[in-house]
Design a protein around this motif. Sequence first.
Motif, PDB file in Angstrom:
ATOM      1  N   LYS A 163       0.825  -1.209   0.000  1.00 34.50           N
ATOM      2  CA  LYS A 163       0.000   0.000   0.000  1.00 34.50           C
ATOM      3  C   LYS A 163       0.862   1.263   0.000  1.00 34.50           C
ATOM      4  O   LYS A 163       0.560   2.232  -0.694  1.00 34.50           O
ATOM      5  N   ILE A 164       1.926   1.252   0.772  1.00 35.17           N
ATOM      6  CA  ILE A 164       2.828   2.403   0.824  1.00 35.17           C
ATOM      7  C   ILE A 164       3.477   2.631  -0.537  1.00 35.17           C
ATOM      8  O   ILE A 164       3.518   3.754  -1.042  1.00 35.17           O
ATOM      9  N   VAL A 165       3.964   1.562  -1.153  1.00 34.98           N
ATOM     10  CA  VAL A 165       4.604   1.667  -2.459  1.00 34.98           C
ATOM     11  C   VAL A 165       3.601   2.168  -3.498  1.00 34.98           C
ATOM     12  O   VAL A 165       3.914   3.052  -4.309  1.00 34.98           O
ATOM     13  N   ALA A 166       2.388   1.646  -3.483  1.00 35.27           N
ATOM     14  CA  ALA A 166       1.360   2.081  -4.432  1.00 35.27           C
ATOM     15  C   ALA A 166       1.047   3.567  -4.243  1.00 35.27           C
ATOM     16  O   ALA A 166       0.880   4.303  -5.221  1.00 35.27           O
ATOM     17  N   GLU A 167       0.996   4.029  -3.014  1.00 35.76           N
ATOM     18  CA  GLU A 167       0.719   5.443  -2.734  1.00 35.76           C
ATOM     19  C   GLU A 167       1.862   6.333  -3.218  1.00 35.76           C
ATOM     20  O   GLU A 167       1.630   7.396  -3.790  1.00 35.76           O
TER      21      GLU A 167
END
Length: 76
Positions: A14-18
């Motif tokens: 999720k962090i990488v996608a954000e």
Amino acid sequence: NVPRQMFTQEEVDKIVAEVIKRVRETQLEESNRRQEGSDLPSEIYEGLEEYSPTELQRALQKFKRGTHKYNSIQFN
């Protein structure tokens, strides 16, 4: 010492996608700002974005050299 926080794989994803989303938004905003300040059609900007900065610099220098020679020709 700063305590370390552990993340699950799902949280990391999720962090990488954000981060990816924010980078793309920033790039789009910068591209739009550059286009707003110019009278060039968007097709030209899209073509220029395909060049790396180094390739673009070389192409512009080559164009400049050619333009100077062209302008130096005397027309009768």
